[in-house]
Design a protein around this motif. Structure first.
Motif, PDB file in Angstrom:
ATOM      1  N   ARG A   1       0.839  -1.207   0.000  1.00  0.00           N
ATOM      2  CA  ARG A   1       0.000   0.000   0.000  1.00  0.00           C
ATOM      3  C   ARG A   1       0.871   1.254   0.000  1.00  0.00           C
ATOM      4  NH1 ARG A   1      -3.579   1.799  -0.827  1.00  0.00           N
ATOM      5  NH2 ARG A   1      -4.800   2.472   0.966  1.00  0.00           N
ATOM      6  N   ALA A   2       1.948   1.258   0.792  1.00  0.00           N
ATOM      7  CA  ALA A   2       2.842   2.414   0.848  1.00  0.00           C
ATOM      8  C   ALA A   2       3.546   2.638  -0.484  1.00  0.00           C
ATOM      9  CB  ALA A   2       3.868   2.230   1.962  1.00  0.00           C
ATOM     10  N   ASP A   3       3.738   1.549  -1.233  1.00  0.00           N
ATOM     11  CA  ASP A   3       4.373   1.654  -2.549  1.00  0.00           C
ATOM     12  C   ASP A   3       3.401   2.118  -3.629  1.00  0.00           C
ATOM     13  OD1 ASP A   3       6.746   0.847  -1.448  1.00  0.00           O
ATOM     14  OD2 ASP A   3       6.600  -1.233  -2.125  1.00  0.00           O
ATOM     15  N   GLY A   4       2.166   2.377  -3.244  1.00  0.00           N
ATOM     16  CA  GLY A   4       1.218   2.953  -4.178  1.00  0.00           C
ATOM     17  C   GLY A   4       0.193   2.000  -4.756  1.00  0.00           C
ATOM     18  N   VAL A   5       0.110   0.764  -4.246  1.00  0.00           N
ATOM     19  CA  VAL A   5      -0.870  -0.185  -4.757  1.00  0.00           C
ATOM     20  C   VAL A   5      -2.225   0.127  -4.120  1.00  0.00           C
ATOM     21  CG1 VAL A   5      -1.506  -2.607  -5.001  1.00  0.00           C
ATOM     22  CG2 VAL A   5       0.908  -1.957  -5.027  1.00  0.00           C
ATOM     23  N   PRO A   6      -3.248   0.446  -4.913  1.00  0.00           N
ATOM     24  CA  PRO A   6      -4.568   0.728  -4.329  1.00  0.00           C
ATOM     25  C   PRO A   6      -5.158  -0.515  -3.675  1.00  0.00           C
ATOM     26  CG  PRO A   6      -4.411   1.485  -6.618  1.00  0.00           C
ATOM     27  CD  PRO A   6      -3.236   0.610  -6.374  1.00  0.00           C
ATOM     28  N   ALA A   7      -5.856  -0.314  -2.588  1.00  0.00           N
ATOM     29  CA  ALA A   7      -6.468  -1.452  -1.890  1.00  0.00           C
ATOM     30  C   ALA A   7      -7.434  -2.191  -2.808  1.00  0.00           C
ATOM     31  CB  ALA A   7      -7.185  -0.969  -0.633  1.00  0.00           C
ATOM     32  N   GLN A   8      -8.168  -1.476  -3.666  1.00  0.00           N
ATOM     33  CA  GLN A   8      -9.166  -2.105  -4.522  1.00  0.00           C
ATOM     34  C   GLN A   8      -8.542  -3.000  -5.599  1.00  0.00           C
ATOM     35  OE1 GLN A   8     -12.404  -2.435  -4.152  1.00  0.00           O
ATOM     36  NE2 GLN A   8     -12.349  -3.748  -5.972  1.00  0.00           N
ATOM     37  N   SER A   9      -7.241  -2.867  -5.827  1.00  0.00           N
ATOM     38  CA  SER A   9      -6.578  -3.732  -6.803  1.00  0.00           C
ATOM     39  C   SER A   9      -5.718  -4.792  -6.133  1.00  0.00           C
ATOM     40  CB  SER A   9      -5.706  -2.900  -7.755  1.00  0.00           C
ATOM     41  OG  SER A   9      -4.593  -2.344  -7.072  1.00  0.00           O
ATOM     42  N   LEU A  10      -5.829  -4.911  -4.816  1.00  0.00           N
ATOM     43  CA  LEU A  10      -5.051  -5.883  -4.050  1.00  0.00           C
ATOM     44  C   LEU A  10      -5.894  -7.106  -3.706  1.00  0.00           C
ATOM     45  CD1 LEU A  10      -2.802  -3.965  -1.468  1.00  0.00           C
ATOM     46  CD2 LEU A  10      -2.113  -5.965  -2.784  1.00  0.00           C
ATOM     47  N   VAL A  11      -5.236  -8.261  -3.715  1.00  0.00           N
ATOM     48  CA  VAL A  11      -5.851  -9.524  -3.335  1.00  0.00           C
ATOM     49  C   VAL A  11      -4.923 -10.210  -2.344  1.00  0.00           C
ATOM     50  CG1 VAL A  11      -6.592 -11.797  -4.156  1.00  0.00           C
ATOM     51  CG2 VAL A  11      -6.952  -9.771  -5.595  1.00  0.00           C
ATOM     52  N   VAL A  12      -5.478 -10.766  -1.275  1.00  0.00           N
ATOM     53  CA  VAL A  12      -4.695 -11.560  -0.333  1.00  0.00           C
ATOM     54  C   VAL A  12      -5.132 -13.010  -0.491  1.00  0.00           C
ATOM     55  CG1 VAL A  12      -4.101 -11.980   2.083  1.00  0.00           C
ATOM     56  CG2 VAL A  12      -4.437  -9.636   1.279  1.00  0.00           C
ATOM     57  N   ALA A  13      -4.170 -13.899  -0.760  1.00  0.00           N
ATOM     58  CA  ALA A  13      -4.483 -15.289  -1.067  1.00  0.00           C
ATOM     59  C   ALA A  13      -3.516 -16.218  -0.363  1.00  0.00           C
ATOM     60  CB  ALA A  13      -4.423 -15.524  -2.583  1.00  0.00           C
ATOM     61  N   GLY A  14      -3.948 -17.463  -0.180  1.00  0.00           N
ATOM     62  CA  GLY A  14      -3.060 -18.458   0.416  1.00  0.00           C
ATOM     63  C   GLY A  14      -3.710 -19.825   0.442  1.00  0.00           C
ATOM     64  N   ASP A  15      -2.895 -20.834   0.663  1.00  0.00           N
ATOM     65  CA  ASP A  15      -3.373 -22.213   0.739  1.00  0.00           C
ATOM     66  C   ASP A  15      -2.986 -22.823   2.076  1.00  0.00           C
ATOM     67  OD1 ASP A  15      -0.814 -24.261   0.214  1.00  0.00           O
ATOM     68  OD2 ASP A  15      -0.542 -22.270  -0.638  1.00  0.00           O
ATOM     69  N   SER A  16      -3.841 -23.690   2.599  1.00  0.00           N
ATOM     70  CA  SER A  16      -3.581 -24.438   3.824  1.00  0.00           C
ATOM     71  C   SER A  16      -3.266 -23.471   4.974  1.00  0.00           C
ATOM     72  CB  SER A  16      -2.449 -25.439   3.580  1.00  0.00           C
ATOM     73  OG  SER A  16      -2.360 -26.371   4.630  1.00  0.00           O
ATOM     74  N   ALA A  17      -2.102 -23.599   5.608  1.00  0.00           N
ATOM     75  CA  ALA A  17      -1.745 -22.638   6.652  1.00  0.00           C
ATOM     76  C   ALA A  17      -1.725 -21.228   6.091  1.00  0.00           C
ATOM     77  CB  ALA A  17      -0.390 -22.992   7.255  1.00  0.00           C
ATOM     78  N   GLY A  18      -1.267 -21.086   4.845  1.00  0.00           N
ATOM     79  CA  GLY A  18      -1.270 -19.773   4.206  1.00  0.00           C
ATOM     80  C   GLY A  18      -2.668 -19.242   3.976  1.00  0.00           C
ATOM     81  N   GLY A  19      -3.648 -20.139   3.778  1.00  0.00           N
ATOM     82  CA  GLY A  19      -5.034 -19.706   3.660  1.00  0.00           C
ATOM     83  C   GLY A  19      -5.563 -19.186   4.975  1.00  0.00           C
ATOM     84  N   GLY A  20      -5.244 -19.887   6.059  1.00  0.00           N
ATOM     85  CA  GLY A  20      -5.618 -19.387   7.374  1.00  0.00           C
ATOM     86  C   GLY A  20      -4.924 -18.080   7.688  1.00  0.00           C
ATOM     87  N   LEU A  21      -3.652 -17.970   7.300  1.00  0.00           N
ATOM     88  CA  LEU A  21      -2.897 -16.740   7.516  1.00  0.00           C
ATOM     89  C   LEU A  21      -3.496 -15.589   6.704  1.00  0.00           C
ATOM     90  CD1 LEU A  21      -0.477 -15.256   8.712  1.00  0.00           C
ATOM     91  CD2 LEU A  21       0.925 -16.191   6.846  1.00  0.00           C
TER      92      LEU A  21
END
Length: 314
Positions: free
Chosen positions: A134-154
Motif C-alpha cells: 500500500r505504501a508503494d502505491g498499490v490501491p487497496a481495490q486492486s489488491l488480493v490476499v491469497a493463500g493455501d492451507s496454513a497460508g489460507g488461514g494466515l
C-alpha cells in the motif's frame, strides 16, 4: 475424477500421509524433503521472476512474478506448509498458474517459520508486507490476499488484523483449503480421518503446537474461525470433500455469510489437500484456478459485483 487426480492422490497417500502418522514432527526432515522434491516450473513466457531475499528486502522478502505491460491487480500470496516448512519456491506452480490466469502480478511472501519464529511472527510479516504494498502505491481495490492451507488461514487472519487496525481492506481474499481452526474442533478431523489422502487428523494438533507455542489456539489471529467476520471483503474458498480440514472451510463460509460477507464456496470431490498446486498437470486444479481468476477479475473491477454463488459441489 481425472486420472491425473487419481495419480496425485496415490502419490501423496503413499509418500506424504505416512509422515503425518508419526508421533513427532521432524522440521528438518520436512524442510529437506520439500527442498529436494519440489518441482520448479519454468517462468511463464512473457513474465519475469524477481527473487528478493536480501536482509534489506523485508518486509517484501520473497518473490515477484510480473509481466509487461504492468498488471493492474496485485496478489499477495501466502504459501502453505503448516507454518513450519515450504516457501515461495515450493509454491511456484500455484503462483504462476494464478498469475497468468488472472493477469495479475504476484508477490509470494517468505514469511518467518516456526518453531524458530512462533505466532504471531507469520501474521506480523503478512500485515507488514500488505502495508508496504500500500505504501508503494498499490490501491487497496486492486489488491488480493491469497493463500493455501496454513497460508489460507494466515490470509484470513491478515484480513481480520487489517480490519481491526483500520487499514483499507483488499478487494477480496482467496482461501484454498485454509487451516482456520488450530484447536482442531471440526468434525471432519474425525469423519475424514482415513479418507484424506494427505493427512491423519491427529497430525494437525502437532503442527499447531509448533506454531503456537504457549499461545491460545482460539486466538482469532492464529485461528480466524474464532474471529468476527463483519466488514470483510468477498471471499473465495475451495476445499476437497475428503479433507480433514473440510470443516475449517465450511464453518468459515457459514460465519462469513452470516456476517454479510459475499462468499464463493466450492467443495471439490476426491481431490487432495492443496490440489491447486497440481496445476497445470491436473484438470481439476486448472478449473479451480480458472474459477479463482474470474473471481479476482470480478472483485477487482472498477465497480465489482459482489453477488456470488452459494455453496456448491464441483
Amino acid at each position: 475424477m481425472s486420472w491425473q487426480n487419481a495419480l496425485a492422490c496415490w502419490i501423496v497417500r503413499r509418500r506424504l500421509r505416512p509422515e503425518t502418522a508419526k508421533p513427532e514432527i521432524s522440521v528438518e526432515r520436512a524442510r529437506a524433503y520439500t527442498s529436494k522434491r519440489v518441482w520448479t516450473p519454468k517462468v511463464p513466457r512473457g513474465w519475469r521472476l524477481t527473487p528478493r531475499y536480501e536482509p534489506g528486502d523485508a518486509p517484501l522478502r520473497g518473490e515477484w512474478l510480473e509481466a509487461d505491460p504492468p498488471q493492474q491487480t496485485t496478489i499477495l500470496y501466502l504459501h502453505g506448509g503448516g507454518y513450519y516448512f515450504c516457501s515461495p519456491r515450493s509454491h511456484r506452480t500455484i503462483v504462476f498458474a494464478l498469475a497468468t490466469r488472472a493477469r495479475a502480478r504476484v508477490f509470494s511472501l517468505d514469511y518467518r517459520l516456526a518453531p524458530e519464529h512462533r505466532f504471531p511472527a507469520a501474521l506480523d510479516d503478512a500485515v507488514a508486507a500488505y502495508r508496504q504494498l500500500r505504501a508503494d502505491g498499490v490501491p487497496a481495490q486492486s489488491l488480493v490476499v491469497a493463500g493455501d492451507s496454513a497460508g489460507g488461514g494466515l490470509a484470513l487472519a491478515t484480513l481480520l488484523a487489517l480490519r481491526d487496525a483500520g487499514d483499507a481492506l483488499p478487494a477480496c481474499g482467496l482461501l484454498f483449503s485454509p487451516w482456520t481452526d488450530l484447536a482442531s474442533t471440526g468434525a471432519s478431523i474425525r469423519t475424514n480421518d482415513g479418507r484424506d489422502p494427505m493427512f491423519f487428523g491427529a497430525s494437525l494438533g502437532r503442527a499447531a503446537r509448533l506454531y503456537l507455542g504457549d499461545a491460545d489456539a482460539t486466538n482469532p489471529y492464529a485461528s480466524p474461525l474464532y474471529g468476527r467476520f463483519d466488514g470483510l471483503p468477498p471471499l473465495l474458498i475451495q476445499v476437497g470433500d475428503t479433507e480433514v480440514l473440510l470443516d475449517d472451510s465450511t464453518r468459515i463460509a457459514e460465519k462469513a455469510r452470516a456476517a454479510g460477507v459475499a462468499v464463493d464456496f466450492g467443495i471439490w470431490p476426491k481431490v487432495p489437500h492443496g490440489f491447486q498446486l497440481c496445476a497445470p498437470f491436473m484438470p481439476e486444479a486448472n478449473r479451480a484456478l480458472e474459477h479463482a481468476a474470474r473471481f479476482i477479475q470480478r472483485t477487482t473491477a472498477p465497480s465489482p459485483v459482489h453477488r456470488l454463488p452459494e455453496t456448491s459441489s464441483v
